[in-house]
Write an enzyme that holds these catalytic residues in place. Structure first.
Site, PDB file in Angstrom:
ATOM      1  N   ASN A 118       0.824  -1.220   0.000  1.00  0.00           N
ATOM      2  CA  ASN A 118       0.000   0.000   0.000  1.00  0.00           C
ATOM      3  C   ASN A 118       0.853   1.264   0.000  1.00  0.00           C
ATOM      4  O   ASN A 118       0.605   2.203  -0.760  1.00  0.00           O
ATOM      5  CB  ASN A 118      -0.952  -0.002   1.201  1.00  0.00           C
ATOM      6  CG  ASN A 118      -1.922  -1.168   1.138  1.00  0.00           C
ATOM      7  OD1 ASN A 118      -1.981  -1.861   0.132  1.00  0.00           O
ATOM      8  ND2 ASN A 118      -2.657  -1.388   2.211  1.00  0.00           N
ATOM      9  N   HIS A 164     -17.463  36.744 -30.496  1.00  0.00           N
ATOM     10  CA  HIS A 164     -18.595  36.010 -31.088  1.00  0.00           C
ATOM     11  C   HIS A 164     -18.260  35.525 -32.499  1.00  0.00           C
ATOM     12  O   HIS A 164     -19.148  35.366 -33.326  1.00  0.00           O
ATOM     13  CB  HIS A 164     -19.865  36.870 -31.144  1.00  0.00           C
ATOM     14  CG  HIS A 164     -20.146  37.610 -29.881  1.00  0.00           C
ATOM     15  ND1 HIS A 164     -20.884  37.081 -28.845  1.00  0.00           N
ATOM     16  CD2 HIS A 164     -19.743  38.841 -29.446  1.00  0.00           C
ATOM     17  CE1 HIS A 164     -20.952  37.958 -27.853  1.00  0.00           C
ATOM     18  NE2 HIS A 164     -20.247  39.029 -28.187  1.00  0.00           N
ATOM     19  N   LYS A 297      -8.063  17.906 -51.172  1.00  0.00           N
ATOM     20  CA  LYS A 297      -8.103  18.182 -49.740  1.00  0.00           C
ATOM     21  C   LYS A 297      -6.780  18.009 -49.014  1.00  0.00           C
ATOM     22  O   LYS A 297      -5.982  17.152 -49.315  1.00  0.00           O
ATOM     23  CB  LYS A 297      -9.144  17.258 -49.061  1.00  0.00           C
ATOM     24  CG  LYS A 297     -10.530  17.490 -49.544  1.00  0.00           C
ATOM     25  CD  LYS A 297     -11.420  18.294 -48.634  1.00  0.00           C
ATOM     26  CE  LYS A 297     -11.303  18.065 -47.182  1.00  0.00           C
ATOM     27  NZ  LYS A 297     -12.453  17.378 -46.643  1.00  0.00           N
ATOM     28  N   ASN A 299      -6.110  17.980 -44.921  1.00  0.00           N
ATOM     29  CA  ASN A 299      -6.854  18.080 -43.659  1.00  0.00           C
ATOM     30  C   ASN A 299      -5.933  18.302 -42.465  1.00  0.00           C
ATOM     31  O   ASN A 299      -4.901  17.633 -42.353  1.00  0.00           O
ATOM     32  CB  ASN A 299      -7.666  16.802 -43.438  1.00  0.00           C
ATOM     33  CG  ASN A 299      -8.686  16.585 -44.542  1.00  0.00           C
ATOM     34  OD1 ASN A 299      -9.218  17.548 -45.086  1.00  0.00           O
ATOM     35  ND2 ASN A 299      -8.919  15.334 -44.882  1.00  0.00           N
ATOM     36  N   GLU A 304      -6.985  18.643 -35.164  1.00  0.00           N
ATOM     37  CA  GLU A 304      -8.299  18.030 -34.936  1.00  0.00           C
ATOM     38  C   GLU A 304      -8.197  16.923 -33.888  1.00  0.00           C
ATOM     39  O   GLU A 304      -9.022  16.818 -32.979  1.00  0.00           O
ATOM     40  CB  GLU A 304      -8.845  17.427 -36.233  1.00  0.00           C
ATOM     41  CG  GLU A 304      -9.313  18.456 -37.233  1.00  0.00           C
ATOM     42  CD  GLU A 304      -9.710  17.788 -38.542  1.00  0.00           C
ATOM     43  OE1 GLU A 304     -10.805  17.212 -38.597  1.00  0.00           O
ATOM     44  OE2 GLU A 304      -8.916  17.829 -39.498  1.00  0.00           O
ATOM     45  N   TYR A 331      -6.540   2.189   2.367  1.00  0.00           N
ATOM     46  CA  TYR A 331      -6.354   1.680   1.010  1.00  0.00           C
ATOM     47  C   TYR A 331      -7.482   0.741   0.592  1.00  0.00           C
ATOM     48  O   TYR A 331      -7.943  -0.084   1.371  1.00  0.00           O
ATOM     49  CB  TYR A 331      -5.012   0.929   0.895  1.00  0.00           C
ATOM     50  CG  TYR A 331      -4.839   0.297  -0.472  1.00  0.00           C
ATOM     51  CD1 TYR A 331      -4.320   1.028  -1.536  1.00  0.00           C
ATOM     52  CD2 TYR A 331      -5.257  -1.012  -0.722  1.00  0.00           C
ATOM     53  CE1 TYR A 331      -4.206   0.475  -2.798  1.00  0.00           C
ATOM     54  CE2 TYR A 331      -5.141  -1.576  -1.980  1.00  0.00           C
ATOM     55  CZ  TYR A 331      -4.618  -0.831  -3.021  1.00  0.00           C
ATOM     56  OH  TYR A 331      -4.516  -1.374  -4.265  1.00  0.00           O
TER      57      TYR A 331
HETATM   58  N1  ARG Z   1      -1.305  -3.252  -7.470  1.00  0.00           N
HETATM   59  C1  ARG Z   1      -1.816  -2.619  -6.295  1.00  0.00           C
HETATM   60  C2  ARG Z   1      -2.287  -1.195  -6.642  1.00  0.00           C
HETATM   61  O1  ARG Z   1      -1.964  -0.742  -7.662  1.00  0.00           O
HETATM   62  C3  ARG Z   1      -0.780  -2.558  -5.248  1.00  0.00           C
HETATM   63  C4  ARG Z   1      -1.275  -2.433  -3.851  1.00  0.00           C
HETATM   64  C5  ARG Z   1      -1.970  -3.681  -3.439  1.00  0.00           C
HETATM   65  N2  ARG Z   1      -2.322  -3.687  -2.067  1.00  0.00           N
HETATM   66  C6  ARG Z   1      -3.171  -4.539  -1.542  1.00  0.00           C
HETATM   67  N3  ARG Z   1      -3.417  -4.428  -0.290  1.00  0.00           N
HETATM   68  N4  ARG Z   1      -3.757  -5.445  -2.281  1.00  0.00           N
HETATM   69  O2  ARG Z   1      -2.960  -0.545  -5.896  1.00  0.00           O
END
Ligand code: ARG
Length: 489
Positions: A118, A164, A297, A299, A304, A331
């Site tokens: 995390n 405008h 043409k 383009n 675009e 997380y």
């Molecule tokens: N691949 C995961 C992400 O991008 C990594 C973290 C995963 N963490 C977990 N507790 N499963 O978030």
């Protein structure tokens, strides 16, 4: 060397699981085929973490050395294109860690002490994005320099300014280009500010609550260059926030959306200007395409497409906002979905900025020295268009005000004069002095000076106005600024 406990992902968690993941669920939950682009940041983060663990006495010198050796080998494998990315190992983090353990044994398994994926993934994304922002700043500088060079050559080129999309008042083409430089300079400012908040360290927050190991987070930030302008380490101050919020990605994508909106406005003008009805510019052939059915043409596909890609980037912003909005702390796996929109935003913005700088400035091949032209300005067409639309009517009104008429009366008088000239198919400056005097007796021969495009242009010398002297000082200011900014990039 010990066996690799991460070879099968179900074994990565623990013996708690009684059945392996199905192939479909593996594919659904894996991110390795897109997040592998974070590999360098992942290794960089791991090495800094390992060094800190060693310095704090949590990891032995031998283990640290093994980790360094293993990561060097992995770097070679990835750069050489023979690293084997495995879907079963879900993401970039587990893939690299598994390979490390395969290469160096138990030291590899100790790397994950005092961290979680995390805080690891949040660190990787921030590190990667900070470096990408630096590149975007460089490209923004280039684009502004290209616009500035074109502006310098076109100070005396006059085109109608529109409101405008109706002819309003004459402006210098350089002035028009400077408007975009202002927009892009603010985009660069925003990027700088966002970089300062992005370049802040989550690592050490572990899974969500911090860690019981005696780690030194400031040291890791220092090792990773996550420092502010004073060189002080920047560390996320709340572990729950650090692992879960992706506001840095959202504000980055928001700044990119705005940048693309600016590009899109310019694209719209390039497309209009290139049409036969305006014919103000020519875009070099290599940025345009032909039609498979209409041989005449040419383009403007590049502008675009840039206009179209703006929608895509704004869409990514919406996606990221929606991704975040209902997530409880801390997380959640939802966050894995932050990567594809973020990566695509970076790719789109970088490519667009590069191609626009080339399209405007032209290029010079560094080896052959062959120059390919950029935007070609058709000054006569611009001038003719400015003459057509009674663009100096306001100047005549201002002239009458200077002769003592209240502005509203002057406005009305000029409206009548315009109506009359339209009937005769003439420009205001084509009317004889007698004809002009029939609208108001205070008009004298000096009126022709304000009825000309040049006279009108030169008179608008308020700060930020289109008078050539104003433009020159703005050009100077931007040139200095761009030089200073590029020296810091
Ligand atoms: N691949 C995961 C992400 O991008 C990594 C973290 C995963 N963490 C977990 N507790 N499963 O978030």
């Amino acid at each position: 060397m010990t066996t690799n406990s991460l070879d099968q992902k179900s074994q990565a968690w623990s013996g708690l699981f009684t059945e392996p993941m199905s192939e479909l669920v593996q594919r659904y939950t894996a991110s390795v085929f897109f997040d592998q682009r974070l590999w360098k940041a992942d290794i960089q983060g791991s090495l800094a973490h390992a060094q800190m663990l060693f310095e704090c006495g949590i990891l032995s010198a031998e283990d640290f050395a093994s980790i360094q050796r293993g990561m060097a080998l992995i770097t070679e494998e990835i750069e050489g294109g023979h690293f084997e990315w495995k879907l079963a190992l879900e993401d970039v983090h587990l893939n690299i860690e598994a390979r490390l353990t395969q290469l160096v044994g138990d030291a590899g398994k100790r790397l994950h002490t005092a961290r979680s994926r995390n805080d690891q993934v949040a660190t990787d994304v921030r590190l990667w994005l900070s470096a990408e922002i630096d590149l975007i700043l460089l490209l923004l500088n280039d684009l502004q320099a290209a616009l500035l060079a074109l502006a310098e050559k076109n100070i005396d080129v006059i085109l109608p300014g529109f409101t405008h999309l109706q002819v309003a008042q004459p402006v210098s083409f350089a002035h028009h280009l400077l408007a975009y430089i202002e927009m892009f300079s603010r985009d660069a400012q925003r990027m700088q500010e966002i970089k300062a908040r992005t370049n802040c360290l989550p690592l050490g927050s572990a899974a969500l609550a911090g860690t019981s190991y005696p780690i030194n987070r400031l040291r890791v930030a220092e090792l990773l260059g996550m420092v502010n302008a004073l060189g002080e380490p920047q560390v996320c101050q709340n572990s729950l926030d650090a692992v879960s919020d992706r506001d840095f990605a959202i504000e980055f994508t928001s700044a990119c959306s705005l940048l693309m909106v600016h590009i899109s406005r310019m694209s719209e003008e390039l497309v209009l200007w290139m049409s036969q009805n305006f014919a103000f510019i020519q875009i070099a052939d290599r940025f345009t395409t032909g039609s498979s059915i209409m041989p005449q043409k040419k383009n403007p596909d590049v502008p675009e497409l840039a206009r179209g890609k703006t929608g895509r980037v704004v869409g990514h912003l919406m996606g990221l906002l929606m991704l975040m909005k209902a997530q409880p702390l801390a997380y959640n796996k939802d966050n894995q979905e932050d990567k594809e929109p973020l990566f695509d935003t970076v790719d789109t913005v970088k490519d667009t900025l590069r191609i626009f700088a080339q399209m405007i400035a032209g290029e010079k091949d560094p080896i052959t020295g062959v120059e390919s032209g950029g935007l070609r300005v058709q000054k006569e067409a611009m001038q003719t268009a400015a003459l057509k639309g009674y663009a100096t009517a306001t100047d005549l009104a201002d002239y009458l005000v200077k002769k003592g008429l209240p502005f509203r009366d002057a406005h009305e008088t000029v409206a009548l004069a315009v109506k009359q000239s339209m009937k005769q198919g003439k420009a205001l400056s084509d009317l004889t002095l007698q004809e002009l005097q029939s609208f108001h007796p205070s008009i004298e021969a000096d009126v022709y000076a304000v009825l000309s495009l040049e006279g009108s242009l030169h008179s608008r010398m308020s700060l930020g106005g289109t008078a050539p002297d104003q433009i020159k000082s703005q050009i100077q200011r931007h040139a200095l600024r761009l030089q200073k900014e590029s020296a810091c990039l």
